[in-house]
Design an enzyme around this catalytic site. Structure first.
Site, PDB file in Angstrom:
ATOM      1  N   GLY A  18       5.692  -8.534  35.016  1.00 54.24           N
ATOM      2  CA  GLY A  18       6.575  -9.367  34.203  1.00 54.24           C
ATOM      3  C   GLY A  18       6.353  -9.284  32.703  1.00 54.24           C
ATOM      4  N   ASN A 107      18.825  -1.778  32.243  1.00 56.55           N
ATOM      5  CA  ASN A 107      17.487  -1.566  32.800  1.00 56.55           C
ATOM      6  C   ASN A 107      16.629  -0.838  31.772  1.00 56.55           C
ATOM      7  OD1 ASN A 107      15.408  -1.322  34.802  1.00 56.55           O
ATOM      8  ND2 ASN A 107      16.017   0.803  35.136  1.00 56.55           N
ATOM      9  N   HIS A 109      13.454   1.908  31.624  1.00 56.03           N
ATOM     10  CA  HIS A 109      12.763   2.888  32.470  1.00 56.03           C
ATOM     11  C   HIS A 109      11.708   3.601  31.619  1.00 56.03           C
ATOM     12  CE1 HIS A 109      12.423   5.612  35.909  1.00 56.03           C
ATOM     13  NE2 HIS A 109      12.210   6.550  35.010  1.00 56.03           N
ATOM     14  N   ASP A 150      18.563   5.108  38.318  1.00 53.78           N
ATOM     15  CA  ASP A 150      18.382   5.754  37.010  1.00 53.78           C
ATOM     16  C   ASP A 150      19.504   6.693  36.585  1.00 53.78           C
ATOM     17  OD1 ASP A 150      15.894   4.466  37.067  1.00 53.78           O
ATOM     18  OD2 ASP A 150      14.954   6.170  38.058  1.00 53.78           O
TER      19      ASP A 150
HETATM   20  C1  GAR Z   1       7.923  -1.166  33.149  1.00 53.14           C
HETATM   21  O1  GAR Z   1       7.166  -0.136  32.588  1.00 53.14           O
HETATM   22  C2  GAR Z   1       9.330  -0.711  33.410  1.00 53.14           C
HETATM   23  O2  GAR Z   1       9.805   0.222  32.493  1.00 53.14           O
HETATM   24  C3  GAR Z   1       9.184  -0.085  34.771  1.00 53.14           C
HETATM   25  O3  GAR Z   1       8.323  -0.936  35.474  1.00 53.14           O
HETATM   26  C4  GAR Z   1       7.414  -1.513  34.547  1.00 53.14           C
HETATM   27  C5  GAR Z   1       7.388  -3.007  34.790  1.00 53.14           C
HETATM   28  O4  GAR Z   1       6.350  -3.601  34.073  1.00 53.14           O
HETATM   29  N1  GAR Z   1      10.443   0.081  35.413  1.00 53.14           N
HETATM   30  C6  GAR Z   1      10.742   1.133  36.166  1.00 53.14           C
HETATM   31  O5  GAR Z   1       9.944   2.003  36.406  1.00 53.14           O
HETATM   32  C7  GAR Z   1      12.163   1.145  36.713  1.00 53.14           C
HETATM   33  N2  GAR Z   1      12.436   2.354  37.393  1.00 53.14           N
HETATM   34  P1  GAR Z   1       6.377  -5.158  33.764  1.00 53.14           P
HETATM   35  O6  GAR Z   1       6.505  -5.862  35.120  1.00 53.14           O
HETATM   36  O7  GAR Z   1       5.051  -5.425  33.131  1.00 53.14           O
HETATM   37  O8  GAR Z   1       7.526  -5.449  32.874  1.00 53.14           O
END
Ligand code: GAR
Length: 198
Positions: A18, A107, A109, A150
């Site tokens: 989060g 989103n 990524h 994506d």
């Molecule tokens: C983030 O780095 C986000 O970019 C990635 O998950 C992580 C979540 O971290 N999302 C993806 O890979 C989507 N394909 P967080 O829970 O600390 O925000």
């Protein structure tokens, strides 16, 4: 300083720790914000996003079945959600939700899409692949969301040099820092446009 009178209602979808959700909520509390985070939705009962939502006083709902678009739709409608921001949400959205929120779901990524994108490519899996490939750079992409992984059109990308990063953890840390700066600004930009159109 600009004082935005009525803000766009945003729902954050998250499955992980989060940290991006927290960055989005933080910007929403500035008086330059065109958006207000009205709820968080998660598909993980044990995720760190619970701690973030509770600490920041944002209602959080657990989705028992992320494919159940009628419950998802009900929750979004009940909270008058206008825009959805995925922040580490690892499930596809139901097609009817994508259609209903066309152009209003984004989103973040952690790579320069289309590189290191697609099913199974998320978070540390990507940083590990980039580390193993000995890439001198990585990056982030903010993009619109469609029904697939994506493939939605891009809003912005930032390239990040990782020459000095000798561990996967250092890459992840550097990427997250950029995500936390860029994603709230992009969400605010999108909400500013929607705000000006209403
Ligand atoms: C983030 O780095 C986000 O970019 C990635 O998950 C992580 C979540 O971290 N999302 C993806 O890979 C989507 N394909 P967080 O829970 O600390 O925000």
């Amino acid at each position: 300083m600009l004082q935005v009178q009525k803000q766009i209602s945003v729902a954050i979808f998250a499955s992980g720790t989060g940290s991006n959700a927290e960055a989005l909520i933080r910007l929403s509390r500035l008086n330059t914000s065109y958006y207000k985070v009205v709820m968080v939705l998660t598909n993980k009962e044990q995720a760190g996003i619970y701690e973030v939502a509770n600490r920041m006083h944002i209602p959080i709902e657990y989705l028992t079945d992320p494919k159940d678009s009628s419950r998802m739709g009900e929750l979004l409608q009940k909270n008058n959600v206008q825009v959805i921001a995925l922040a580490g949400y690892l499930r596809l959205l139901p097609a009817d939700i994508v259609r209903h929120f066309d152009g209003r779901i984004i989103n973040i990524h952690p790579s320069l899409l289309p590189e290191y994108g697609g099913r199974g490519m998320y978070g540390d899996t990507i940083h590990m692949a980039i580390y193993n490939d000995k890439k001198p750079y990585t990056g982030i992409t903010v993009h619109y969301v469609d029904e697939y992984f994506d493939t939605g059109s891009g809003l912005c990308q930032s390239k990040i040099s990782i020459n000095e990063c000798d561990t996967v953890e250092k890459i992840a840390e550097k990427v997250k820092k950029v995500e936390h700066e860029v994603y709230p600004l992009m969400l605010n930009q999108l909400c500013k446009i929607i705000y000006s159109q209403q």
